[in-house]
Design a protein around this motif. Sequence first.
Motif, PDB file in Angstrom:
ATOM      1  N   TYR A 487       4.580   0.531  -1.858  1.00  0.00           N
ATOM      2  CA  TYR A 487       3.292   0.429  -1.170  1.00  0.00           C
ATOM      3  C   TYR A 487       2.923   1.779  -0.571  1.00  0.00           C
ATOM      4  N   THR A 488       1.659   1.951  -0.367  1.00  0.00           N
ATOM      5  CA  THR A 488       1.150   3.115   0.351  1.00  0.00           C
ATOM      6  C   THR A 488      -0.118   2.706   1.079  1.00  0.00           C
ATOM      7  N   GLN A 489      -0.334   3.291   2.224  1.00  0.00           N
ATOM      8  CA  GLN A 489      -1.588   3.026   2.924  1.00  0.00           C
ATOM      9  C   GLN A 489      -1.959   4.229   3.789  1.00  0.00           C
ATOM     10  N   TYR A 490      -3.254   4.343   4.003  1.00  0.00           N
ATOM     11  CA  TYR A 490      -3.804   5.459   4.763  1.00  0.00           C
ATOM     12  C   TYR A 490      -4.763   4.902   5.805  1.00  0.00           C
ATOM     13  N   GLY A 491      -4.608   5.344   7.029  1.00  0.00           N
ATOM     14  CA  GLY A 491      -5.471   4.877   8.104  1.00  0.00           C
ATOM     15  C   GLY A 491      -6.036   6.036   8.884  1.00  0.00           C
ATOM     16  N   PHE A 492      -7.221   5.840   9.381  1.00  0.00           N
ATOM     17  CA  PHE A 492      -7.829   6.865  10.237  1.00  0.00           C
ATOM     18  C   PHE A 492      -8.733   6.204  11.256  1.00  0.00           C
ATOM     19  N   LYS A 493      -8.985   6.940  12.326  1.00  0.00           N
ATOM     20  CA  LYS A 493      -9.880   6.460  13.363  1.00  0.00           C
ATOM     21  C   LYS A 493     -10.896   7.542  13.672  1.00  0.00           C
ATOM     22  N   GLN A 494     -12.152   7.157  13.646  1.00  0.00           N
ATOM     23  CA  GLN A 494     -13.232   8.072  13.953  1.00  0.00           C
ATOM     24  C   GLN A 494     -14.149   7.403  14.967  1.00  0.00           C
ATOM     25  N   ASN A 495     -14.181   7.987  16.152  1.00  0.00           N
ATOM     26  CA  ASN A 495     -14.927   7.404  17.258  1.00  0.00           C
ATOM     27  C   ASN A 495     -14.415   5.982  17.524  1.00  0.00           C
ATOM     28  N   LYS A 496     -15.246   4.976  17.327  1.00  0.00           N
ATOM     29  CA  LYS A 496     -14.853   3.598  17.628  1.00  0.00           C
ATOM     30  C   LYS A 496     -14.444   2.816  16.385  1.00  0.00           C
ATOM     31  N   LEU A 497     -14.462   3.457  15.223  1.00  0.00           N
ATOM     32  CA  LEU A 497     -14.144   2.790  13.969  1.00  0.00           C
ATOM     33  C   LEU A 497     -12.737   3.145  13.513  1.00  0.00           C
ATOM     34  N   SER A 498     -11.940   2.115  13.213  1.00  0.00           N
ATOM     35  CA  SER A 498     -10.600   2.302  12.653  1.00  0.00           C
ATOM     36  C   SER A 498     -10.575   1.707  11.257  1.00  0.00           C
ATOM     37  N   VAL A 499      -9.972   2.425  10.325  1.00  0.00           N
ATOM     38  CA  VAL A 499      -9.914   1.992   8.928  1.00  0.00           C
ATOM     39  C   VAL A 499      -8.468   2.094   8.447  1.00  0.00           C
ATOM     40  N   LEU A 500      -8.007   1.067   7.744  1.00  0.00           N
ATOM     41  CA  LEU A 500      -6.673   1.073   7.149  1.00  0.00           C
ATOM     42  C   LEU A 500      -6.792   0.543   5.723  1.00  0.00           C
ATOM     43  N   LEU A 501      -6.498   1.401   4.742  1.00  0.00           N
ATOM     44  CA  LEU A 501      -6.593   1.048   3.332  1.00  0.00           C
ATOM     45  C   LEU A 501      -5.204   1.100   2.712  1.00  0.00           C
ATOM     46  N   GLY A 502      -4.851   0.090   1.922  1.00  0.00           N
ATOM     47  CA  GLY A 502      -3.505   0.065   1.362  1.00  0.00           C
ATOM     48  C   GLY A 502      -3.462  -0.535  -0.027  1.00  0.00           C
ATOM     49  N   MET A 503      -2.393  -0.212  -0.739  1.00  0.00           N
ATOM     50  CA  MET A 503      -2.138  -0.785  -2.059  1.00  0.00           C
ATOM     51  C   MET A 503      -0.645  -1.040  -2.197  1.00  0.00           C
ATOM     52  N   ARG A 504      -0.320  -2.220  -2.706  1.00  0.00           N
ATOM     53  CA  ARG A 504       1.074  -2.595  -2.928  1.00  0.00           C
ATOM     54  C   ARG A 504       1.221  -3.055  -4.366  1.00  0.00           C
ATOM     55  N   TYR A 505       2.333  -2.678  -4.992  1.00  0.00           N
ATOM     56  CA  TYR A 505       2.644  -3.154  -6.337  1.00  0.00           C
ATOM     57  C   TYR A 505       4.001  -3.830  -6.305  1.00  0.00           C
ATOM     58  N   GLU A 506       4.072  -5.038  -6.869  1.00  0.00           N
ATOM     59  CA  GLU A 506       5.329  -5.766  -6.935  1.00  0.00           C
ATOM     60  C   GLU A 506       5.628  -6.147  -8.379  1.00  0.00           C
ATOM     61  N   ASP A 507       6.821  -5.783  -8.806  1.00  0.00           N
ATOM     62  CA  ASP A 507       7.308  -6.127 -10.139  1.00  0.00           C
ATOM     63  C   ASP A 507       8.308  -7.275  -9.989  1.00  0.00           C
ATOM     64  N   SER A 508       7.989  -8.426 -10.596  1.00  0.00           N
ATOM     65  CA  SER A 508       8.802  -9.632 -10.440  1.00  0.00           C
ATOM     66  C   SER A 508       9.508  -9.979 -11.747  1.00  0.00           C
ATOM     67  N   ASN A 509      10.794 -10.248 -11.630  1.00  0.00           N
ATOM     68  CA  ASN A 509      11.603 -10.697 -12.766  1.00  0.00           C
ATOM     69  C   ASN A 509      12.323 -11.969 -12.328  1.00  0.00           C
ATOM     70  N   ILE A 510      11.889 -13.117 -12.880  1.00  0.00           N
ATOM     71  CA  ILE A 510      12.389 -14.427 -12.448  1.00  0.00           C
ATOM     72  C   ILE A 510      13.109 -15.111 -13.606  1.00  0.00           C
ATOM     73  N   GLU A 511      14.309 -15.623 -13.342  1.00  0.00           N
ATOM     74  CA  GLU A 511      15.051 -16.410 -14.324  1.00  0.00           C
ATOM     75  C   GLU A 511      15.308 -17.806 -13.761  1.00  0.00           C
ATOM     76  N   ILE A 512      14.935 -18.839 -14.529  1.00  0.00           N
ATOM     77  CA  ILE A 512      15.184 -20.233 -14.155  1.00  0.00           C
ATOM     78  C   ILE A 512      16.001 -20.862 -15.278  1.00  0.00           C
ATOM     79  N   ASN A 513      17.285 -21.044 -15.026  1.00  0.00           N
ATOM     80  CA  ASN A 513      18.200 -21.487 -16.074  1.00  0.00           C
ATOM     81  C   ASN A 513      18.797 -22.855 -15.736  1.00  0.00           C
ATOM     82  N   GLN A 514      18.566 -23.833 -16.601  1.00  0.00           N
ATOM     83  CA  GLN A 514      19.180 -25.149 -16.477  1.00  0.00           C
ATOM     84  C   GLN A 514      20.432 -25.156 -17.351  1.00  0.00           C
ATOM     85  N   LEU A 515      21.579 -24.947 -16.732  1.00  0.00           N
ATOM     86  CA  LEU A 515      22.808 -24.719 -17.487  1.00  0.00           C
ATOM     87  C   LEU A 515      23.281 -25.980 -18.214  1.00  0.00           C
TER      88      LEU A 515
END
Length: 818
Positions: A487-515
Motif C-alpha cells: 500500500y501507499t498513501q499521500y496526505g496533505f493539509k492546506q488551510n482547513k482542508l485535509s486530503v488523504l489518497l491511498g492505493m492498496r494491492y492484495e494478491d490472494s492465493n486460496i486453497e480449499i482441499n477436501q481430503l
Amino acid sequence: MKKINAIALITLFLNSLTFFGQQAPIAKLKVTGKVIEKTSKQPLEYATITLRLPNNIKAISGGITNNKGEFSAEVTPGTYDITVEFISFKSTEIKGKKIDSNTNLGTIALSEDAAQLNEVIVRAEKTTVEIKLDKKVFNVGNDLMVKGGTVSDVLSNIPSVSVDVEGNVSLRGNDNVKILIDGRPSNAINITEALRIIPADAIDKVEVITNPSARYDAEGGGGILNIVLKKGKNQGFNGTFIANGGMPDNNGLSGTINYKNKKVSLFSTQGYSFRSNPGNMINETTYFNSDNSIRNSIVEPRENERFGKGYNGNFGIELAFDKKTTWTNTINYRNNNGNNTDYVFQKYYTALNTYDYTKNRTNREGSDSENIEYTTNFTKNFKKEGHKFTIDGSISTNNDDTAAIVTETGTNTSVTKLDNTINNQKQNRVLVQSDYVLPLGKGSQFEAGYRGDFSKLVTDYQVKNDGIINPNFTNVLEYKEKVNALYTQYGFKQNKLSVLLGMRYEDSNIEINQLATSDYNTKKYGNFFPSAFFTYELSDKSSTSISYSRRIQRPRGRMLNPFSNLSSNINIFVGNPDLNPAMTDAIDFGYIKRWTKLTLSSSLYYNKTTDVFQMARRESGNFVNGTPIIITSPINVATEFRTGFEFTLNYSPYKWWKLNSNFNFFQSDTRGNFVYTNFNNVVVTQNFDKITSSWFSRLTSKITLPSKIDWQTNLMYMGGQSNAQGRVLGNFSANLAFSKDVLKDKGTIAFNVNDVFNGRKRIMETYLPGVLSSRAEMQWRIRQVTLSFTYRFNKTKNERERQPKKMNDNGSEMEFQG
C-alpha cells in the motif's frame, strides 16, 4: 505518584551534576508551576517540562506534573528555553526565560491539537468515548457494564456496534466486519467463541473504524473493530487486580502488572474464569406438500447448559535502545475447556395438528481450545518529527478439539440411536508487516508498507452413527490462505482542508482441499483497493468529511466446510466450498459539531456489495420418519445496496450526569436469483430480490449519586428486519450497573445486571411456499448478575497515561506535521 516524581527529579538532578561536573558548586533555583487543560481546566498529570539552554537541544533540567498538575524543577541561574508538552496536545514554549531567583511560571494551559488528529474528544474523568471523523474510540475502563464480562459484553455496549444473541458482531447493521486485536487479525479459529473467552478486564479500548483507508487490511466490507489490549504505560511499578462472582456462574480473578523506566517496560495480564451460560431455543415448523397443504408439524424446544473455564495470560517487554528506537516482544497464551449439553425435544404432530410422538436428542459436547501467539514490534523514529519506520511480526498456533455424543430416543420406538462426532481444528498463522512514514514538508506526508498474511486451517470432522462412520458427514478440510499486500498513501493539509489518497494491492492465493473426497480447489486473484478522504474544518468546533474505500470479504471456516454437526437431524447447516469473496465499495459523509456540553457526530453512508453471502434453505431429498431434512447453505447469488444514516450524541447536562446515545437506520436492497435442481430433478428458482430496512438505538446514562455511587444504565433496541425468506423481529434489552470507590479510591466495588428483563432473544420467521413455515426463538444466555471488586496499587483511578503517538495499522489516522 510522589515516588514517580522523585525518580524523575533524581534522574534529572544526576544529569545536571554530570553537565556541571568540572564547575564550582552553584546554588540551585526552583522553577515551579501548574499545567491544566485549557477547555475543562482539569489538571494534566504526567505533562513534561523541559529546560534547555538557548540554541541547544540537550535538556538541562525538567520535571513531570503530579496528579494536581503541579511541577518543580531545579536549575542554576541563567537564561532558558522552557517547553511544556503532553500527548495529543499542542506544546507550549517559553523562549529566553531569565531565571535569577526562585520562579513560579504560574498556570500553563494546553489545548488539544485538533489540526493533528481532526478529533473531537469529550473529556470527563478519563474519556469513555472519543469521537473522531473516521472512527470512535471506546475506553473500556469506565464502563461499569463489562465488569466481570468478556469482549462480547464490551462490544455490545459500543456505539455503532451490535452483538446478536448468538454472538455475531455487526457494525452499523452490517455483519461483514473485520475484528483485529492490537491491529492484527485474530488468530482464533472461531472468533465468536474467542470473544466470549477473552475477559473484558484485559482490554484497554476498542476502535470502531467505519471506513478504513488503504493503510488497513482490506478485509471487512462493513468496517473494522480493533481491540487494543492493556500494556504497561505509566512510569514505575503499578497494577490492577479484579475479582468477580455472579449468577449464573460468572467467577473470575485477573490482574495487570506493569513496570516501566527509561530503558525497559514490563507488562503482564493474567486471568482465570469459570462461567456458565444456560440458554434455550424453540423452533416451531409446519411442513407443506407441493400444493401448500399441511403435511405435518414439529415443535422443537431446546435447552442448553454451557460451562467453561479458561485461562488468559500475556507477558511483554519493551526495550528502549534510545529515545527514538524501541523493540517490543509479547507472548500470549489462552486455554479454555468447556462442556456443552444440548437437550432437543422434537414433538411431532399430524396434518390435523394431533400429537403423534416425541423424539429426544441429547448432545453432550466437550471442547478444549489452546492458543499461543508471539508478537514483535520494532519502531525507529528519525530526527524529523513523524519520520518513522516500523516492523511487526507474529507467529501463532491455535488448536480447537471438540468431541460430542448424540443420543436419540423416541416414544414411537424402543431403539436408542447413538451418534459420535469429533471436530478437531488446528490453525497456524504467520503475519509480517512493515510501514514507513515520511513527512515531506509542512502539512504533507507519504506512507508505504507491506503486509504478508499466511495461514493454514485443518478441520478434521468425523461422524459415527451407531459406531459406523457416516461418509456424508466425515471429512478433512484443509484451508490455506496466502495474502501479500502493498500500500501507499499521500496526505496533505492546506488551510482547513485535509486530503488523504491511498492505493492498496492484495494478491490472494486460496486453497480449499477436501481430503476425504480428493476434491481440490484453488482460487487466485489480485485486487486493487483505492481510498480517498477529504476533511474540511468548518470552525474550531466543527468538521465535515467525505471518504471512499473498496473492501473485500473472504469466506472462511464454517462457511466453506460442506460437512457440519448433527445437533438437529432435520435442520442442518452445510458450508459451500465454492463461495467467492464479496467486494464492497463504500462512501461515507461525516459531520462533527461540538458545543460546551454536547458533541454530535453524524454519518450518511452508502455501500454496494457484489457476490454478497446469502443463506438459502432448501430440501435435501432425505427424510427422517417422513420429515424432510432442510439444508441451509451460504450462496453468492446477490448484489446488495446498503444506505444508512447514523448519529452519536455525547451530552453532559451536569457534572453528575452524562448521556451517550447512538442511532442507526439503514436500508438494504438485495437483488439476485438462486437457481438449483432439487432431488426430484426439478429446476427451482428462489428470488432474493428484497428491499428491507431496519434500525437500532442505544442510550447510556451515567449518574453520580450521593456518597459518590455511580449508576449506569444501558438501553438497547434492535429493530426488525426482513429478508427474502422471512424476517427477524425487533428486540429490546436493558443493562444496569452500580459502583462505589472504597479504600481511598484504591478499590472499586461494582454490581451489574445483564439483560434486566431476561428478554434478549433472537426471533426469526421463515416461509418457503410448498416447503415449510417456521418460527424460531433463541436465547443464548439468560439474565446474569455479577459482583466485582477492583484494587489498584500505585495507580489512581482514571489517571492519564503517557503513551507514544502511533501511526501504523493498529487504528491511528493521518497526522500532519510541520
